[in-house]
Design an enzyme around this catalytic site. Structure first.
Site, mmCIF file in Angstrom:
data_model
loop_
_atom_site.group_PDB
_atom_site.id
_atom_site.type_symbol
_atom_site.label_atom_id
_atom_site.label_comp_id
_atom_site.label_asym_id
_atom_site.label_seq_id
_atom_site.Cartn_x
_atom_site.Cartn_y
_atom_site.Cartn_z
ATOM 1 N N ASP A 527 -50.161 37.892 -130.832
ATOM 2 C CA ASP A 527 -49.230 37.760 -131.952
ATOM 3 C C ASP A 527 -48.583 39.107 -132.240
ATOM 4 O O ASP A 527 -49.231 40.148 -132.178
ATOM 5 C CB ASP A 527 -49.978 37.259 -133.192
ATOM 6 C CG ASP A 527 -49.042 37.154 -134.381
ATOM 7 O OD1 ASP A 527 -48.056 36.406 -134.275
ATOM 8 O OD2 ASP A 527 -49.279 37.830 -135.401
ATOM 9 N N HIS A 530 -44.899 43.018 -129.786
ATOM 10 C CA HIS A 530 -44.035 44.198 -129.685
ATOM 11 C C HIS A 530 -44.354 45.249 -130.735
ATOM 12 O O HIS A 530 -43.917 46.384 -130.627
ATOM 13 C CB HIS A 530 -42.564 43.793 -129.778
ATOM 14 C CG HIS A 530 -42.238 43.031 -131.020
ATOM 15 N ND1 HIS A 530 -42.556 41.705 -131.167
ATOM 16 C CD2 HIS A 530 -41.647 43.407 -132.182
ATOM 17 C CE1 HIS A 530 -42.179 41.298 -132.359
ATOM 18 N NE2 HIS A 530 -41.632 42.308 -133.005
ATOM 19 N N ASP A 628 -42.075 29.223 -134.761
ATOM 20 C CA ASP A 628 -41.282 30.114 -135.618
ATOM 21 C C ASP A 628 -39.836 29.650 -135.738
ATOM 22 O O ASP A 628 -39.097 30.139 -136.589
ATOM 23 C CB ASP A 628 -41.281 31.536 -135.045
ATOM 24 C CG ASP A 628 -42.665 32.160 -135.085
ATOM 25 O OD1 ASP A 628 -43.392 31.906 -136.054
ATOM 26 O OD2 ASP A 628 -43.016 32.893 -134.136
#
Length: 1532
Positions: A527, A530, A628
């Protein structure tokens, strides 16, 4: 012929850092590291952290790999080190040489192997169909099977759970209160489920349902209410461990108090009510910020200096001491030094800089006061700068706040939060505040109380457009003070530091969390990947892989750059990157994503199993919707769910969805606020029953068919993809299997707009599907039904009940309701195309066809594959034995080709346009492109080698193959017309092409390639077996150079060589159809391609004998070499061998060096060939028994070769002087009259051969001026008259050799007559002694300025070199530095003193050595020009019409002699020098290897321009260039 193991080769190049390049490999592959040209010859060491067999992986533990040199030979072209890849993960490699530890490196990723079922069968990554579930919506654990069965029945084989841990108070799926505990919500009253129970369920799903489970790991943050973070506040960013956040915290508290005041109506009078509804209210917020907040909290003070304190300190120092300049290193700028504790006015300045900058005029109090005032003024300026910078931060903070408020309170697409309250503050808080509410002043006091300040923890979030490799909470970032963070107010950002020692509790806690996850789940989704610190993710994944080596790692990256994505993918070993179909704005873009994320083009070439490792894009997990994404029904329409899902499922990668999509849930299922449960599976459920679903619900039935198809296509190797945008809304995706040539074509009509409100045309374009449609796999349409409309259920996550999918599976085309009619058309004899006309392809429909080749074509492909198995076992699948195969195909091709001679191989593989034209043919010309370089297989293979790796099926070459059989027929007919053994090979091709011509045209390029590659590699194998053991056991480079022998040596339609003596044995003959006679057909050697390949310009005495040792003796072609030597011997006249041969009758005897190269070759033949001295007794038929006789027929006068040798030497000793026959423009239109006078003699004092004059050029540097405009016509650029250094060396070599032969009784002559009357004999020994005694005296340019042997000391401009000639008519020419002396060093090294020779070679290396060739003239010379342009005619005497041909351009063949000379003398200089030289040699040769590999001609050029630049006037492949390099490898 073909490796069964998949091998990838990574070529290492100096300073090549590939950390951001993704290399993906599979388990079972072999990875080879090989040396690129920049590293060959160096002692390179390669290190990797891929574990040694039997050891565990440790990211920081590297070990060196051992080099394997399969040939154990001459060069580094085949040297490699190897890794047998059996363990999944991300691995690093680096390499260096000598003292350079790391001069390059990168990563490679090995994919995991996933296994399911009781039989542990592999689940390929491309087979994955995954569905995301919000774990909290699954209810108690004992009810999970009923809810998860929905995924199983819809055909998914993998489930992604959001975290199963205890959630924080926000109830967000990703805000975890305790990473180590199972969410208590999963345990009903009286139960307490543990991780073991979860693991048992996961294992049951894996074994019984064939489904794998993965879950998220959240490393970046923890829930703000986590109990453990209260006890261990050091695990977050707080005001004690991160004091740089203090100003941001002050602002955050001030904004919280503004929220309270707005909520309490305190700003109503300023036009700011609690309910914010318009731009005026936003403007009022700005006013509050600038008038009330910023002046009150004075953030700039955290960045400023207390001026009076600093001035006072300065005053004391001025009075007490002198400045310590050593501390400032003379830097005079005064700069603010930030206070590490970030106290108000805590910043300082460096007093030493201040003392250095502000120096008083004296020591009086007034002077000191002046000085203090200067400092005060400067400090106030610095404080003002800080104020301005903070002002900029505040402006950004206001702008970001306005943006947030506008979105949350005003925007139509925002959440419309309503009035400002403490629950819904003006802006989300950036820091936790676990204390009772007080005033702002009281809050600010806590900042200085460490026991409280340590609990003010920074929240996590994300920053738009930020650098993902930078941690925005660390010092140096202003994200928090500028309010740029889009904040998750329920989560605290975790502070790991640089390693476990920086925060032991946090690392240990997260390690346990990772171990629990890896123990029970097949994989993880990282999760917020980045934003996760890379070193943390690396560490945790290493922990996970230690428990589960085949861990499947998935992530979603928002870096905005593929290169940055690769940093994460390579370092973490991410198996699949999540890609969103929702990112596509239309169906065209959706189709493009399918093409982008996997598969080869349809009709792709079969790639060799040993091939270069090429960068790849990350493996995709392509999802129709992620948890999402906004709801696609809201963004597009319910009708689009099925076709968009179908487009996604046709992608050749992992695919998937999110729970709720298939049920047509008409809103986004929020990871934060959704508390209802997913529906359960019930095959008998009523459509309007909100808590249960079955295949009639939403698009479930369609999704089941799509998932099954997706998995079948991947499992059965349908890895070729074609995407066709039929019209604006219709996308057709073809998946093709390259073995069976079955296809599945899925036609999807999208509905991005709701068909109820958007007009879609009734007419749909027809489709043309090549092949035979076997069945309709399924046809499905989204339809409406009467079940009442949607009402959001309070307990269950329900979808739109009014839609379902009407689906029919595995039906015949005639039974289709979507297809109106299907007609069969034929496109040529081998392509059957079905035209499909649609009637009910409504928006929201999908139809999938299973297509096979036409039965006849299918059978022929099978027969063709059966024949190809002899070259590559990969063709076994779908192969079919042909009982009626042509007889020629019953013999293996290797057996047919074994009858070919090397001269036949020249025809089969090579022959350029000029050679083919001589035989009445030509090279194949591709319309709108270019003719092939060769008529033989190499011409085709050179083009295909560039097309194949990139599958460039749109290339004109492939177009030509698809459009007709012209190229195919050309290949077979050309060989059949030759007759003999070549004709048999032609018939073999013809039989193979008999199959090829009758398969669909789109498949012809890949199968044509397969046939030619098989034939070509077979031909090479046969060729090498006919060559010397040096070639057979040699490296790839040696073999490629040896093919130059086949390329250059052949038999044309007209004999290039004069006939040999009839008394000579083993001379090849053929029956001439024209003369009806048996005629000799000896192999001759072309000087270069394409300019010197055929006719009178094919054979040159000098070129032939410079190249003969390398191309014929080293390769073992002894008989053909013998015949060439004897054929030229027969043309001896005036004691010379012809330059231009012209079959002997048209010979020109205008060069002084060819005879010496011929003599050197006879010596080499005697030395290298077993029983080689027998050649001396072979009969030579003299064409010209006397200088003036007409050409005689063979057999008229025969002499043994040793007599011809003796005559050549005797004539030189007596002096050769004649005028060329037919002197004048008829034989040379440029030469002046004096140039036709030929002289070659021996100097009685020195023994040196000399000759020539300033109007002719008798050595290899033979450019004659041609430009009238520049006035160089008829003047040689390089006459090299006098004694040319290489001729003296060749002469010495020959005389020394004949002395030795005479002593052994193998050569009958010991003396030569100085006069024709036989008087005044001189012995060979005396001649040898004279040259030896005088060579260095006359040729060496010594460092001694008064050297008595130096005739022209005024012309010396370089010392320590050897002259290019001695006694030239223009004396300065003797002193020019050229590479010719290196030839003398190789053939007669005894002439040179070792130290002098070495120095001269070092100078040559520095001045003359280029990337591929040797400069033909010292670049310091005034007439040097390195660019050769034969077409240029201007006024420049030195370059017009290519006058500088040998005045600078870099010729390749002298490099061979230079390197051989270096090797010879390096050995004499000692081991260190020799080792350095071997490196130089390998390094230089590696550049030739690269050129040879890349060259379409598969050759080395005659010359290059300066610094290795391409020269368009050069031959592309030159015999002596290839030979020279091959000889170096032979010496090495």
């Amino acid at each position: 012929m073909s490796h069964s193991k998949q091998i990838r080769v990574l070529v290492l190049n100096e300073m090549e850092k590939l950390e951001r390049t993704l290399f993906r490999l599979e388990q079972g592959y072999e990875l080879q590291f090989r040396l690129g040209p920049t590293l060959q010859g160096k002692h390179v060491h390669v290190h990797t952290n891929y574990p040694v067999k039997g050891q565990h992986f440790d990211r920081h533990k590297f070990h060196a790999l051992e080099w394997i040199n399969p040939t154990g030979r001459e060069d580094d072209s085949d040297k490699f080190c190897v890794l047998d890849l059996q363990v999944a993960g991300s691995y690093q490699y680096y390499f260096g040489h000598g003292d350079e530890k790391k001069s390059g490196g990168g990563y490679f990723v090995v994919d995991p192997v996933l296994r399911v079922g009781t039989d542990n069968r592999a689940l390929p990554l491309d087979c994955i169909s995954i569905q995301t579930h919000l774990a909290k919506c699954l209810g108690p654990l004992n009810e999970w099977p009923d809810r998860l069965r929905v995924a199983k029945e819809a055909g998914y084989n993998m489930i992604h759970f959001t975290p199963l841990q205890t959630l924080g108070e926000s109830r967000s799926c990703y805000s975890l209160a305790d990473q180590l505990e199972v969410n208590p919500d999963f345990s009903p009253p009286g139960q307490n489920y543990s991780w073991t129970d979860v693991g048992n369920l996961v294992e049951k799903l894996r074994k019984e349902w064939g489904m794998l489970c993965i879950t998220d790991v959240v490393y970046n943050h923890t829930a703000a209410n986590s109990q453990w973070i209260r006890k261990h506040p050091e695990c977050g960013y707080n005001l004690v461990n991160s004091p740089h956040l203090r100003p941001a915290w002050v602002l955050d508290r001030a904004l919280w108090h503004v929220t309270c005041d707005v909520a309490d109506g305190k700003f109503k009078d300023l036009g700011l009510p609690p309910l914010i509804q318009n731009e005026q209210h936003l403007h009022a917020i700005r006013e509050v910020f600038w008038q009330y907040v910023f002046p009150k909290i004075r953030l700039w003070e955290f960045f400023q200096v207390k001026v009076e304190n600093a001035v006072e300190q300065f005053r004391i120092l001025l009075q007490d001491a002198k400045p310590d300049r050593s501390q400032t290193h003379g830097r005079q700028q005064l700069r603010i030094i930030k206070d590490p504790q970030f106290k108000r006015f805590g910043c300082t300045v460096d007093m030493n800089s201040a003392l250095e900058t502000f120096v008083p005029h004296g020591s009086t109090p007034a002077a000191i006061e002046d000085c203090c005032n200067w400092l005060r003024k400067r400090l106030e300026e610095l404080n003002e700068e800080q104020y301005k910078e903070v002002h900029h931060h505040q402006e950004q903070a206001v702008n970001c706040t306005m943006g947030t408020v506008s979105y949350e309170r005003l925007a139509d697409h925002g959440p419309k939060l309503g009035p400002v309250t403490r629950k819904h503050p003006l802006v989300t808080r950036y820091f936790t505040f676990p204390f009772k509410e007080t005033t702002l002043e009281k809050d600010l006091e806590m900042m200085n109380q460490p026991d409280k300040a340590c609990h003010f923890l920074a929240h996590n979030g994300w920053v738009m457009g930020d650098d993902p490799l930078r941690n925005f909470a660390e010092p140096g970032s202003n994200v928090y003070i500028r309010r740029e963070l889009i904040c998750w107010g329920d989560s605290v950002k975790l502070r790991y530091g640089n390693g476990p020692e920086d925060c032991p509790y946090l690392w240990a806690h997260m390690q346990k969390y990772t171990e629990i996850t890896a123990k029970h789940f097949a994989g993880v989704r990282l999760d917020n990947c980045h934003s996760t610190p890379l070193h943390v993710a690396e560490f945790m994944l290493d922990v996970a892989r230690a428990i589960r080596p085949d861990l499947y790692v998935v992530a979603e990256l928002f870096t905005g750059s593929e290169e940055l994505d690769n940093v994460f993918v390579t370092k973490l070993g991410i198996s699949s990157l999540i890609r969103e179909a929702m990112s596509a704005g239309d169906s065209h873009e959706e189709g493009r994503l399918v093409y982008r994320y996997g598969g080869e083009p349809v009709g792709a070439f079969l790639q060799p199993s040993l091939r270069p490792l090429v960068p790849s894009i990350a493996h995709a997990m392509f999802l129709d919707v992620t948890h999402d994404n906004e709801c696609p029904i809201q963004l597009r329409s319910a009708f689009d769910s099925l076709p968009s899902s179908a487009i996604v499922s046709m992608a050749c990668c992992a695919t998937g969805s999110t729970r709720g999509y298939d049920e047509l849930v008409p809103h986004q299922i929020s990871v934060v606020s959704e508390e209802r449960f997913y529906t359960k599976w019930n095959p008998q459920a009523n459509p309007s029953s909100p808590g249960e679903v079955n295949l009639q619900t939403g698009i479930m039935a369609g999704k089941l068919a799509l998932n099954r198809l997706h998995q079948e296509l991947a499992a059965k190797g349908f890895n070729q993809v074609y995407v066709d945008q039929v019209d604006v809304d219709i996308v057709a995706v073809t998946r093709h299997c390259p073995n069976s040539h079955q296809s599945v074509v899925s036609v999807c009509r999208t509905a991005f707009h709701n068909p109820k409100h958007h007009h879609y045309p009734d007419e749909v374009p027809p489709m043309f599907i090549p092949g035979k449609i076997e069945e309709v796999v399924f046809e499905a349409r989204t339809v409406e039904r009467h079940t009442g409309s949607y009402r959001k259920d309070e307990k269950n996550i329900n979808g739109l009940p009014e839609y379902t999918v009407e689906i029919r599976e595995h039906i015949q085309l005639k039974d289709s309701k979507v297809v109106k009619q299907a007609g069969v058309t034929s496109r040529g004899r081998s392509e059957f195309v079905q035209e499909i006309v649609f009637q009910q392809l409504t928006p929201g429909s999908v139809i999938a066809f299973r297509v096979s080749l036409d039965p006849k074509a299918q059978e022929l492909v099978g027969c063709l594959r059966h024949q190809l198995v002899q070259f590559n076992p990969q063709y076994k699948s779908s192969s079919l034995a042909d009982a009626n195969a042509p007889a020629i195909l019953k013999t293996p091709l290797a057996q047919i080709m074994s009858k070919l001679s090397l001269a036949d191989m020249n025809v089969l593989l090579y022959r350029c346009e000029a050679e083919e034209q001589e035989d009445g043919g030509g090279c194949y010309n591709i319309p709108n492109w270019t003719p092939l370089k060769y008529a033989g297989l190499q011409g085709l293979l050179s083009v295909m080698a560039k097309i194949r790796p990139n599958n460039d099926l749109g290339h004109p070459f492939c177009d030509n193959l698809r459009q007709g059989d012209w190229m195919i027929d050309y290949v077979s007919n050309r060989l059949i017309s030759r007759g003999g053994a070549l004709s048999e090979v032609g018939h073999w091709f013809d039989a193979m092409f008999g199959y090829l011509k009758h398969i669909p045209r789109y498949l012809i390029p890949c199968y044509f390639d397969a046939i030619l590659v098989g034939a070509y590699t077979t031909a090479l194998d046969v060729t090498f077996k006919k060559m010397s053991s040096f070639v057979q056991n040699g490296s790839t480079f040696v073999k490629q150079l040896a093919l130059g022998s086949v390329q250059m040596c052949g038999v044309g339609r007209f004999p290039a060589l004069p006939p040999l003596s009839p008394a000579l044995a083993d001379v090849p003959h053929y029956f001439n159809e024209v003369t009806k006679k048996n005629e000799q057909c000896c192999v001759s050697m072309a000087a270069g391609l394409p300019h010197f390949a055929a006719g009178i310009f094919r054979c040159w005495g000098r070129d032939t004998f410079i190249a003969l040792r390398g191309l014929m003796l080293v390769t073992g072609r002894y008989l053909e070499a013998r015949n060439i030597i004897l054929a030229f011997a027969g043309t001896l006249r005036h004691g010379l061998i012809p330059n231009l041969l012209g079959q002997g009758v048209g010979a020109r005897f205008n060069c002084r060096d060819a005879v010496w190269w011929w003599l050197q070759c006879i010596q080499d033949y005697c030395t290298l060939v077993p029983g080689g001295t027998d050649i001396l007794r072979c009969p030579v038929s003299r064409m010209y028994p006397t200088d003036d006789s007409e050409p005689q027929a063979p057999g008229t006068l025969d002499q043994p070769l040793h007599e011809v040798i003796h005559e050549a030497l005797q004539r030189h000793m007596q002096g050769i002087e004649f005028r060329e026959r037919n002197a004048g423009p008829m034989i040379d239109r440029n030469m002046r009259d004096e140039g036709f006078n030929i002289v070659a003699k021996v100097n009685p004092e020195t023994g040196f051969v000399y000759g020539g004059n300033r109007f002719n050029c008798g050595t290899w540097m033979d450019k004659m001026g041609e430009s009238e405009r520049a006035r160089n016509k008829g003047i040689p650029a390089t006459p090299r008259d006098g004694s040319a250094v290489e001729i003296v060396g060749l002469c010495k070599s020959t005389v020394r050799w004949l002395v030795e032969l005479n002593k052994k009784g193998l050569y009958p002559h010991a003396t030569l007559n100085l006069r024709k009357d036989g008087k005044q004999p001189i012995s060979y020994e005396e001649w040898d002694r004279k040259i030896q005694a005088n060579f260095e005296k006359m040729f060496y340019v010594s460092h001694q300025h008064d050297d008595p042997n130096e005739k022209h000391p005024e012309l010396v401009h370089k010392r320590g070199i050897y002259k290019d000639s001695f006694g030239a008519s223009s004396p300065w020419c003797d002193y020019q530095l050229r590479p010719n002396f290196t030839i003398a060093m190789v053939v007669a090294p005894e002439l040179f003193t070792v130290e002098r020779a070495w120095e001269a070679l070092e100078i040559a290396e520095k001045k003359l050595l280029g990337p591929l060739g040797m400069k033909t003239l010292d670049p310091d010379d005034m007439v040097y020009c390195g660019v050769y342009d034969n077409a240029l005619d201007n006024d420049n005497y030195n370059v017009a019409k290519g006058f500088n041909y040998h005045q600078g351009p870099e010729w390749l063949w002298p490099v061979g002699y230079f390197l051989r000379a270096k090797l010879y003398f390096a050995k004499k200089m000692g081991k260190d020098t020799y080792d350095r030289t071997v490196f130089l040699v390998k390094n230089v040769l590696s550049r030739h290897y690269v050129h040879l590999e890349r060259s379409s001609w598969k050759g080395l050029p005659e010359l290059t321009n300066a610094n290795g630049q391409y020269c368009s006037f050069s031959c592309e492949s030159q015999a002596w260039s290839l030979a020279g390099v091959l000889e170096v490898l032979h010496d090495l």
